[in-house]
Design a protein around this motif. Structure first.
Motif, PDB file in Angstrom:
ATOM      1  N   GLN A  25       0.837  -1.208   0.000  1.00 15.62           N
ATOM      2  CA  GLN A  25       0.000   0.000   0.000  1.00 15.62           C
ATOM      3  C   GLN A  25       0.870   1.255   0.000  1.00 15.62           C
ATOM      4  O   GLN A  25       1.927   1.266   0.639  1.00 15.62           O
ATOM      5  CB  GLN A  25      -0.975  -0.010   1.197  1.00 15.62           C
ATOM      6  CG  GLN A  25      -0.331  -0.191   2.558  1.00 15.62           C
ATOM      7  CD  GLN A  25      -0.159   1.081   3.352  1.00 15.62           C
ATOM      8  OE1 GLN A  25      -0.461   2.172   2.892  1.00 15.62           O
ATOM      9  NE2 GLN A  25       0.348   0.938   4.573  1.00 15.62           N
ATOM     10  N   LEU A  27      -0.617   4.279   0.776  1.00 15.55           N
ATOM     11  CA  LEU A  27      -1.522   5.223   1.413  1.00 15.55           C
ATOM     12  C   LEU A  27      -0.956   5.763   2.721  1.00 15.55           C
ATOM     13  O   LEU A  27      -1.602   6.554   3.400  1.00 15.55           O
ATOM     14  CB  LEU A  27      -2.868   4.532   1.683  1.00 15.55           C
ATOM     15  CG  LEU A  27      -3.591   4.027   0.427  1.00 15.55           C
ATOM     16  CD1 LEU A  27      -4.743   3.103   0.824  1.00 15.55           C
ATOM     17  CD2 LEU A  27      -4.092   5.194  -0.396  1.00 15.55           C
ATOM     18  N   ASN A  28       0.231   5.282   3.099  1.00 13.65           N
ATOM     19  CA  ASN A  28       0.859   5.650   4.367  1.00 13.65           C
ATOM     20  C   ASN A  28      -0.011   5.239   5.562  1.00 13.65           C
ATOM     21  O   ASN A  28      -0.009   5.905   6.603  1.00 13.65           O
ATOM     22  CB  ASN A  28       1.170   7.146   4.433  1.00 13.65           C
ATOM     23  CG  ASN A  28       2.206   7.472   5.508  1.00 13.65           C
ATOM     24  OD1 ASN A  28       3.092   6.670   5.788  1.00 13.65           O
ATOM     25  ND2 ASN A  28       2.084   8.630   6.116  1.00 13.65           N
ATOM     26  N   HIS A  29      -0.738   4.149   5.409  1.00 10.38           N
ATOM     27  CA  HIS A  29      -1.587   3.649   6.482  1.00 10.38           C
ATOM     28  C   HIS A  29      -0.781   2.793   7.447  1.00 10.38           C
ATOM     29  O   HIS A  29       0.108   2.040   7.049  1.00 10.38           O
ATOM     30  CB  HIS A  29      -2.736   2.815   5.903  1.00 10.38           C
ATOM     31  CG  HIS A  29      -3.802   3.656   5.283  1.00 10.38           C
ATOM     32  ND1 HIS A  29      -4.844   3.101   4.558  1.00 10.38           N
ATOM     33  CD2 HIS A  29      -4.017   4.983   5.287  1.00 10.38           C
ATOM     34  CE1 HIS A  29      -5.639   4.068   4.149  1.00 10.38           C
ATOM     35  NE2 HIS A  29      -5.152   5.222   4.584  1.00 10.38           N
ATOM     36  N   ASP A  30      -1.128   2.910   8.735  1.00  2.00           N
ATOM     37  CA  ASP A  30      -0.424   2.116   9.737  1.00  2.00           C
ATOM     38  C   ASP A  30      -0.985   0.699   9.869  1.00  2.00           C
ATOM     39  O   ASP A  30      -0.247  -0.252  10.055  1.00  2.00           O
ATOM     40  CB  ASP A  30      -0.503   2.824  11.096  1.00  2.00           C
ATOM     41  CG  ASP A  30       0.324   4.091  11.128  1.00  2.00           C
ATOM     42  OD1 ASP A  30      -0.257   5.185  11.053  1.00  2.00           O
ATOM     43  OD2 ASP A  30       1.559   3.977  11.220  1.00  2.00           O
ATOM     44  N   GLN A  50      -1.113  -3.442  13.440  1.00  2.00           N
ATOM     45  CA  GLN A  50      -1.359  -2.016  13.709  1.00  2.00           C
ATOM     46  C   GLN A  50      -0.105  -1.180  13.455  1.00  2.00           C
ATOM     47  O   GLN A  50      -0.186   0.025  13.168  1.00  2.00           O
ATOM     48  CB  GLN A  50      -1.800  -1.818  15.157  1.00  2.00           C
ATOM     49  CG  GLN A  50      -3.031  -2.627  15.557  1.00  2.00           C
ATOM     50  CD  GLN A  50      -4.339  -1.949  15.165  1.00  2.00           C
ATOM     51  OE1 GLN A  50      -4.526  -1.534  14.021  1.00  2.00           O
ATOM     52  NE2 GLN A  50      -5.239  -1.831  16.110  1.00  2.00           N
ATOM     53  N   LYS A  71       6.277  -0.679   6.580  1.00  2.00           N
ATOM     54  CA  LYS A  71       4.952  -0.108   6.773  1.00  2.00           C
ATOM     55  C   LYS A  71       4.057  -0.396   5.579  1.00  2.00           C
ATOM     56  O   LYS A  71       2.865  -0.646   5.731  1.00  2.00           O
ATOM     57  CB  LYS A  71       5.065   1.406   6.986  1.00  2.00           C
ATOM     58  CG  LYS A  71       3.754   2.102   7.313  1.00  2.00           C
ATOM     59  CD  LYS A  71       4.007   3.572   7.603  1.00  2.00           C
ATOM     60  CE  LYS A  71       2.712   4.274   8.006  1.00  2.00           C
ATOM     61  NZ  LYS A  71       2.963   5.710   8.338  1.00  2.00           N
ATOM     62  N   GLU A  72       4.623  -0.375   4.392  1.00  2.00           N
ATOM     63  CA  GLU A  72       3.805  -0.485   3.197  1.00  2.00           C
ATOM     64  C   GLU A  72       3.525  -1.919   2.756  1.00  2.00           C
ATOM     65  O   GLU A  72       2.784  -2.128   1.811  1.00  2.00           O
ATOM     66  CB  GLU A  72       4.467   0.280   2.036  1.00  2.00           C
ATOM     67  CG  GLU A  72       5.851  -0.213   1.681  1.00  2.00           C
ATOM     68  CD  GLU A  72       6.951   0.510   2.446  1.00  2.00           C
ATOM     69  OE1 GLU A  72       6.672   1.041   3.542  1.00  2.00           O
ATOM     70  OE2 GLU A  72       8.092   0.521   1.932  1.00  2.00           O
ATOM     71  N   SER A  93      -6.212  -1.886   4.332  1.00  2.00           N
ATOM     72  CA  SER A  93      -5.430  -1.021   5.196  1.00  2.00           C
ATOM     73  C   SER A  93      -6.319   0.081   5.760  1.00  2.00           C
ATOM     74  O   SER A  93      -7.413   0.355   5.237  1.00  2.00           O
ATOM     75  CB  SER A  93      -4.237  -0.406   4.444  1.00  2.00           C
ATOM     76  OG  SER A  93      -4.670   0.568   3.511  1.00  2.00           O
ATOM     77  N   ARG A  94      -5.834   0.700   6.813  1.00  2.00           N
ATOM     78  CA  ARG A  94      -6.581   1.795   7.470  1.00  2.00           C
ATOM     79  C   ARG A  94      -5.586   2.750   8.091  1.00  2.00           C
ATOM     80  O   ARG A  94      -4.582   2.330   8.667  1.00  2.00           O
ATOM     81  CB  ARG A  94      -7.503   1.222   8.551  1.00  2.00           C
ATOM     82  CG  ARG A  94      -8.365   2.247   9.239  1.00  2.00           C
ATOM     83  CD  ARG A  94      -9.252   1.568  10.284  1.00  2.00           C
ATOM     84  NE  ARG A  94      -8.464   0.964  11.342  1.00  2.00           N
ATOM     85  CZ  ARG A  94      -7.936   1.617  12.373  1.00  2.00           C
ATOM     86  NH1 ARG A  94      -8.110   2.917  12.482  1.00  2.00           N
ATOM     87  NH2 ARG A  94      -7.257   0.981  13.295  1.00  2.00           N
ATOM     88  N   GLY A  95      -5.882   4.043   8.000  1.00  2.00           N
ATOM     89  CA  GLY A  95      -5.043   5.044   8.635  1.00  2.00           C
ATOM     90  C   GLY A  95      -5.414   5.189  10.091  1.00  2.00           C
ATOM     91  O   GLY A  95      -6.558   5.478  10.420  1.00  2.00           O
TER      92      GLY A  95
END
Lengths: 113, 112
Positions: A25, A27-30, A50, A71-72, A93-95
């Motif tokens: 991803q 999206l820079n989501h954690d 997470q 992270k990605e 994924s989710r921010g």
């Protein structure tokens, strides 16, 4: 474009073989998630993460393994211990700290021959 | 044990009609209730979501009705269109969004 990329889209495997599904991803989501989708059963959670280097088992983790070194990226390995691996696999994924919206990839369909 | 129960499994509606899909849950720790729409061969996408502090949320032709005391929520699609034909999933999560529990899905077919 920002989004989640799953590969391969289709995968065939012989019984007894491990296979790894990719999820990336930008999206820079954690938070990242792996779900399994079977007809009539909805989406069932396999693993989720997470933060980097940390992940938790979901409801059907047996026979699966994951890693979260970056992270990605959140790859899923379907091992030979998974008794019924033929399914449609979805990564999401989710921010953290934002809305509860999950962003899904287009899925990987695994067929065990 | 399924945390979120969804019905019906499939639904056929005439164009212009109202589509209604129902979900029920037991865990009172759930604090966020989204609906996802999935087209064949694609991943689900968020359609609309609600928190339990309101009883209804409307976005265009899509409305969520929420009954906290009954632990039920439903999706209403007004003026249903053939392009709405898809599989719809309800879901629930606690306030921290760490886990999402999905219903079994409803396959909607809107006849022209």
């Amino acid at each position: 474009d920002g989004g989640i990329t799953q590969s391969p889209k289709y995968l065939f495997r012989k019984e007894g073989q491990n296979v790894t599904l990719s999820c990336e991803q930008n999206l820079n989501h954690d938070a990242m998630y792996w779900y399994r989708q079977d007809p009539g059963q909805g989406l069932r959670l396999i693993y989720y993460s997470q933060i980097v280097n940390d992940f938790q088992k979901g409801d059907i983790a047996e026979g699966y393994s994951v890693s979260r070194e970056k992270k990605e990226s959140f790859p899923l390995t379907v091992t030979s211990a998974q008794k019924n691996p033929t399914a449609f696999y979805l990564c999401a994924s989710r921010g953290l700290g934002l809305t509860g919206e999950l962003f899904f990839g287009e899925g990987s369909r695994l067929t065990v021959l | 044990q399924q945390q979120v129960k969804q019905s019906p499994q499939s639904l056929i509606v005439q164009k212009g009609g109202i589509s209604i899909i129902n979900c029920a849950y037991e865990n009172t720790a759930f604090d966020y209730f989204p609906w996802y729409q999935q087209f064949p061969g694609k991943g689900p996408a968020l359609l609309i979501a609600i928190r339990p502090d309101v009883s209804e949320k409307k976005e265009g032709r899509f409305t969520i009705s929420f009954n906290k005391s009954a632990k039920q929520f439903s999706l209403h699609i007004m003026d249903s269109q053939p392009g709405d034909s898809a599989t719809y999933f309800c879901a629930a999560s606690p306030y921290n969004f760490n886990k999402f529990y999905f219903g079994s899905g409803t396959k909607l077919n809107v006849k022209p």
